[in-house]
Design an enzyme around this catalytic site. Structure first.
Site, PDB file in Angstrom:
ATOM      1  N   ALA A 119     -21.852   7.359 -12.815  1.00 30.98           N
ATOM      2  CA  ALA A 119     -23.283   7.296 -13.161  1.00 30.98           C
ATOM      3  C   ALA A 119     -23.999   6.111 -12.532  1.00 30.98           C
ATOM      4  O   ALA A 119     -23.527   4.975 -12.575  1.00 30.98           O
ATOM      5  CB  ALA A 119     -23.504   7.275 -14.667  1.00 30.98           C
ATOM      6  N   GLY A 120     -25.149   6.421 -11.919  1.00 32.03           N
ATOM      7  CA  GLY A 120     -26.050   5.390 -11.422  1.00 32.03           C
ATOM      8  C   GLY A 120     -25.868   4.986  -9.973  1.00 32.03           C
ATOM      9  O   GLY A 120     -26.687   4.244  -9.434  1.00 32.03           O
ATOM     10  N   LYS A 146     -13.953  15.840 -19.487  1.00 26.98           N
ATOM     11  CA  LYS A 146     -14.726  14.621 -19.323  1.00 26.98           C
ATOM     12  C   LYS A 146     -15.585  14.491 -20.579  1.00 26.98           C
ATOM     13  O   LYS A 146     -16.492  15.288 -20.822  1.00 26.98           O
ATOM     14  CB  LYS A 146     -15.608  14.668 -18.080  1.00 26.98           C
ATOM     15  CG  LYS A 146     -16.376  13.360 -17.887  1.00 26.98           C
ATOM     16  CD  LYS A 146     -17.477  13.472 -16.868  1.00 26.98           C
ATOM     17  CE  LYS A 146     -18.303  12.185 -16.910  1.00 26.98           C
ATOM     18  NZ  LYS A 146     -19.581  12.333 -16.205  1.00 26.98           N
ATOM     19  N   THR A 165     -26.113  13.039  -8.796  1.00 24.11           N
ATOM     20  CA  THR A 165     -27.530  13.046  -8.422  1.00 24.11           C
ATOM     21  C   THR A 165     -27.776  12.514  -7.021  1.00 24.11           C
ATOM     22  O   THR A 165     -28.562  13.088  -6.256  1.00 24.11           O
ATOM     23  CB  THR A 165     -28.351  12.236  -9.441  1.00 24.11           C
ATOM     24  OG1 THR A 165     -28.111  12.754 -10.757  1.00 24.11           O
ATOM     25  CG2 THR A 165     -29.835  12.313  -9.130  1.00 24.11           C
TER      26      THR A 165
END
Length: 257
Positions: A186-187, A99, A209
């Site tokens: 992401a996000g 990645k 996350t």
């Protein structure tokens, strides 16, 4: 029904990829992987402590018989660092998958588009299977695909922000133009964000996350897996068109007047 995600000739049933950063404990991490039935796990090679061979690292906390370990170049801010880290990841894992992350901004962790494209071209030439983390720029996405990348991984919003997908349009264009899998990365903050990404036609989502920092990580992992599945099913089923006006759901034939 079999709905298989295929990347560079490898086939996966799960369309939820998960990361190994920010977990409170290794036990929580493994329980979340189990709950989500994920199959691809990313590991930041630069964040492994390799100085002491007797010390356990994240690589030792993962069941390699169950999961595909995807080394990543997180923490690299230039092309040469990314190339060096990718090569180290190949040596450590025996896998030529990577990645690719080349970050251009330390405050917002925004991907460097020029560095990402240059590194991708060089890694493909070296025989790597490259999964590049990138901005949601459709032109850059097409250039990365033309360079030989195995997927396109556009961000939904800044890494770890939990903002979801503030603007759908560019990811929708990337999906429409791509002939390789699109993984929204992401996000994403909640499972509904993942469902939206999949409804737009994305092939998979990568989440770290939002799961690792949840109060109940296995439950959140399961919720994300269900969000990904629901969004995928909705995309395959085909949504109704949006209309400017109401449309009656009951037929008018035979109505008493």
């Amino acid at each position: 029904m079999d709905d298989i995600l295929e990347i560079a000739g490898k086939r996966f049933r799960s369309r939820l990829l998960m990361g190994t950063g920010k977990w409170r404990t290794a036990e929580e991490m493994r329980a979340a992987f189990e709950a989500a039935t994920t199959e691809i796990i990313t590991v930041a090679i630069r964040r492994l402590d390799l100085d002491d061979p007797s010390k356990k690292t994240l690589l030792d906390e993962i069941d390699w018989s169950r999961y595909t370990v995807l080394p990543n170049t997180a923490g690299c801010y230039n092309v040469e660092d990314a190339l060096r880290t990718a090569r180290l990841g190949r040596e450590l894992t025996g896998s030529n998958w990577v990645k690719l992350e080349v970050i251009g901004d330390q405050n917002y962790l925004w991907p460097d588009p020029i560095g990402t494209l240059e590194a991708a071209r060089r890694l493909v030439d070296e025989g790597f299977v490259v999964l590049p983390y990138t901005t949601d720029d459709p032109i850059l996405a097409k250039r990365l695909e033309e360079a030989g990348c195995a997927t396109i991984m556009p961000l939904a919003s800044p890494i770890g922000s939990g903002q979801g997908i503030p603007f759908f349009g560019r990811i929708r264009v990337i999906v429409e133009q791509a002939s390789v899998p699109v993984v929204v990365d992401a996000g994403l903050g909640v499972p509904s964000d993942a469902a939206i990404a999949m409804e737009l036609g994305a092939d998979a989502c990568l989440v770290n996350t939002a799961i690792a920092q949840a109060s109940d990580t296995p439950r959140m992992a399961l919720a994300f897996a269900e969000g990904v599945r629901a969004g995928r099913d909705a995309f395959l089923a085909g949504r109704i068109p949006k209309r400017a006006y109401a449309s009656a759901t009951s037929p008018l034939e035979g109505v008493v007047r």
